[in-house]
Design a protein around this motif. Structure first.
Motif, PDB file in Angstrom:
ATOM      1  N   ALA A  51       4.920  -5.142  -5.641  1.00  0.00           N
ATOM      2  CA  ALA A  51       4.054  -3.992  -5.874  1.00  0.00           C
ATOM      3  C   ALA A  51       3.144  -3.711  -4.691  1.00  0.00           C
ATOM      4  N   ARG A  52       2.774  -4.747  -3.960  1.00  0.00           N
ATOM      5  CA  ARG A  52       1.794  -4.603  -2.880  1.00  0.00           C
ATOM      6  C   ARG A  52       2.403  -4.596  -1.485  1.00  0.00           C
ATOM      7  N   LEU A  53       3.698  -4.496  -1.376  1.00  0.00           N
ATOM      8  CA  LEU A  53       4.361  -4.555  -0.064  1.00  0.00           C
ATOM      9  C   LEU A  53       3.791  -3.574   0.948  1.00  0.00           C
ATOM     10  N   ASP A  54       3.422  -2.404   0.508  1.00  0.00           N
ATOM     11  CA  ASP A  54       2.962  -1.370   1.430  1.00  0.00           C
ATOM     12  C   ASP A  54       1.445  -1.380   1.646  1.00  0.00           C
ATOM     13  N   ASP A  55       0.726  -2.300   1.009  1.00  0.00           N
ATOM     14  CA  ASP A  55      -0.721  -2.371   1.199  1.00  0.00           C
ATOM     15  C   ASP A  55      -1.023  -2.768   2.630  1.00  0.00           C
TER      16      ASP A  55
END
Length: 58
Positions: A51-55
């Motif tokens: 879910a946080r890969l692009d953070d």
């Protein structure tokens, strides 16, 4: 090679041509945890990581 690589390789071999939605994947992860409650924490960590890969903060 990690032990999990074999499972990942099998996944690619069996389903590599398929397209799935995130909703489909989420439902499969829920089913897996229902059947294997001992894996709740690793599945939670994987889902959070995905879910946080692009953070940008990570």
């Amino acid at each position: 090679m990690y032990f999990t690589d074999r499972g990942i390789e099998e996944l690619v071999e069996r389903r590599g041509e398929e397209e799935v939605t995130v909703a489909w994947l989420a439902e499969r992860l829920r089913e897996f945890v229902d059947l294997n409650p001992d894996f709740e924490t690793p599945v939670e960590r994987l889902a959070t990581w995905l879910a946080r890969l692009d953070d940008e903060d990570d």
